[in-house]
Structure formats: C-alpha cells, structure tokens
Design a protein around this motif. Sequence first.
Motif, PDB file in Angstrom:
ATOM      1  N   LYS A  31       0.800  -1.232   0.000  1.00 33.02           N
ATOM      2  CA  LYS A  31       0.000   0.000   0.000  1.00 33.02           C
ATOM      3  C   LYS A  31       0.831   1.280   0.000  1.00 33.02           C
ATOM      4  O   LYS A  31       0.542   2.193  -0.772  1.00 33.02           O
ATOM      5  N   PRO A  32       1.876   1.403   0.834  1.00 32.94           N
ATOM      6  CA  PRO A  32       2.679   2.639   0.779  1.00 32.94           C
ATOM      7  C   PRO A  32       3.361   2.838  -0.568  1.00 32.94           C
ATOM      8  O   PRO A  32       3.500   3.973  -1.045  1.00 32.94           O
ATOM      9  N   PHE A  33       3.764   1.741  -1.203  1.00 34.22           N
ATOM     10  CA  PHE A  33       4.419   1.823  -2.502  1.00 34.22           C
ATOM     11  C   PHE A  33       3.405   2.167  -3.597  1.00 34.22           C
ATOM     12  O   PHE A  33       3.698   2.939  -4.504  1.00 34.22           O
ATOM     13  N   GLU A  34       2.209   1.598  -3.499  1.00 36.63           N
ATOM     14  CA  GLU A  34       1.140   1.922  -4.449  1.00 36.63           C
ATOM     15  C   GLU A  34       0.833   3.411  -4.421  1.00 36.63           C
ATOM     16  O   GLU A  34       0.688   4.046  -5.470  1.00 36.63           O
ATOM     17  N   ALA A  35       0.730   3.968  -3.219  1.00 39.61           N
ATOM     18  CA  ALA A  35       0.426   5.394  -3.076  1.00 39.61           C
ATOM     19  C   ALA A  35       1.537   6.256  -3.674  1.00 39.61           C
ATOM     20  O   ALA A  35       1.266   7.232  -4.394  1.00 39.61           O
ATOM     21  N   ALA A  36       2.771   5.899  -3.397  1.00 35.77           N
ATOM     22  CA  ALA A  36       3.905   6.676  -3.917  1.00 35.77           C
ATOM     23  C   ALA A  36       3.962   6.615  -5.441  1.00 35.77           C
ATOM     24  O   ALA A  36       4.183   7.635  -6.109  1.00 35.77           O
ATOM     25  N   ASN A  78      -5.658  -5.438 -20.854  1.00 35.78           N
ATOM     26  CA  ASN A  78      -5.025  -6.713 -21.194  1.00 35.78           C
ATOM     27  C   ASN A  78      -3.578  -6.539 -21.610  1.00 35.78           C
ATOM     28  O   ASN A  78      -2.856  -7.515 -21.765  1.00 35.78           O
ATOM     29  N   MET A  79      -3.169  -5.297 -21.819  1.00 37.06           N
ATOM     30  CA  MET A  79      -1.791  -5.015 -22.225  1.00 37.06           C
ATOM     31  C   MET A  79      -1.093  -4.318 -21.062  1.00 37.06           C
ATOM     32  O   MET A  79      -1.552  -3.287 -20.587  1.00 37.06           O
ATOM     33  N   SER A  80       0.011  -4.900 -20.585  1.00 34.72           N
ATOM     34  CA  SER A  80       0.754  -4.267 -19.505  1.00 34.72           C
ATOM     35  C   SER A  80       2.222  -4.154 -19.890  1.00 34.72           C
ATOM     36  O   SER A  80       2.716  -4.905 -20.712  1.00 34.72           O
ATOM     37  N   VAL A  81       2.866  -3.177 -19.274  1.00 38.47           N
ATOM     38  CA  VAL A  81       4.300  -2.969 -19.466  1.00 38.47           C
ATOM     39  C   VAL A  81       4.965  -2.998 -18.098  1.00 38.47           C
ATOM     40  O   VAL A  81       4.350  -2.647 -17.095  1.00 38.47           O
ATOM     41  N   LYS A  82       6.204  -3.437 -18.073  1.00 36.98           N
ATOM     42  CA  LYS A  82       6.924  -3.538 -16.810  1.00 36.98           C
ATOM     43  C   LYS A  82       7.745  -2.274 -16.586  1.00 36.98           C
ATOM     44  O   LYS A  82       8.518  -1.871 -17.452  1.00 36.98           O
ATOM     45  N   TRP A  83       7.539  -1.655 -15.435  1.00 36.47           N
ATOM     46  CA  TRP A  83       8.308  -0.473 -15.047  1.00 36.47           C
ATOM     47  C   TRP A  83       9.035  -0.793 -13.753  1.00 36.47           C
ATOM     48  O   TRP A  83       8.497  -1.469 -12.870  1.00 36.47           O
ATOM     49  N   THR A  84      10.247  -0.268 -13.611  1.00 35.60           N
ATOM     50  CA  THR A  84      11.012  -0.394 -12.377  1.00 35.60           C
ATOM     51  C   THR A  84      11.109   0.983 -11.734  1.00 35.60           C
ATOM     52  O   THR A  84      11.562   1.938 -12.368  1.00 35.60           O
ATOM     53  N   PHE A  85      10.660   1.064 -10.491  1.00 37.10           N
ATOM     54  CA  PHE A  85      10.662   2.322  -9.749  1.00 37.10           C
ATOM     55  C   PHE A  85      11.701   2.260  -8.645  1.00 37.10           C
ATOM     56  O   PHE A  85      11.834   1.245  -7.960  1.00 37.10           O
ATOM     57  N   THR A  86      12.432   3.359  -8.459  1.00 41.56           N
ATOM     58  CA  THR A  86      13.345   3.515  -7.343  1.00 41.56           C
ATOM     59  C   THR A  86      12.680   4.465  -6.359  1.00 41.56           C
ATOM     60  O   THR A  86      12.208   5.540  -6.753  1.00 41.56           O
ATOM     61  N   LEU A  87      12.623   4.055  -5.090  1.00 42.57           N
ATOM     62  CA  LEU A  87      11.933   4.848  -4.076  1.00 42.57           C
ATOM     63  C   LEU A  87      12.842   5.110  -2.882  1.00 42.57           C
ATOM     64  O   LEU A  87      13.761   4.332  -2.611  1.00 42.57           O
TER      65      LEU A  87
END
Length: 102
Positions: A31-36, A78-87
């Motif tokens: 949840k904290p990561f989703e919000a950020a 149905n189409m998703s892309v992968k993202w990498t987040f630095t927090l």
Amino acid sequence: MKMFSKLFLLTALMTFLWGCGGENKPKIDTKPFEAAIADYCKSKSFGMKIKEFADIDVDGNSATAVCKMVEAEGTYNNMSVKWTFTLVKGSDGKWKVTTHKM
C-alpha cells in the motif's frame, strides 16, 4: 550393490529437499508503494496505474519496485508494461519515487 543403492537414494533425497527450499521473502505491505507510485504517475501525467507488483526489494530507507503497469482509463487492461521504480523513504515515513525505468 546395496551400498550404491543407499548412496543413490540419499543423494536423490538431498537433491529433492534442497531444490524445493526456494527463497522465502517476507510479505511486504504494498500500500505505501502503491500510493507513492500513483502520486508519481499523476505528477508526471503518465496516465498509468499498477496492475500488479512483480517484485519489491526494500533495503532500509530505499526500495526498488518492479510493477506491471496498465493504462489508467482501463481501455487496454489486457496489455501491460513492466516499469522499475526507485523509491526513498522520507523523514515523514512516506515513500517517494525518485526515478523509473521502462
């Protein structure tokens, strides 16, 4: 021959047990990561939202989250892309995205 059979059975059993061990990561509250990430996407006008987390690695006050992202309006779910987040975790205890990679 009997000794060979016992040795083979023991080796097979040990291989099975070690192979099934796997890495047990502790469950992380997303949840904290989703919000950020939602705040970050909104501030950048990306129009994307998280479909699911593929991985989260937390190391003290820094974290890396790999997410499958979809278009926020739901047109292309149905189409998703992968993202990498630095927090990073701020002094207020809230997580904030510093960068992302597609």
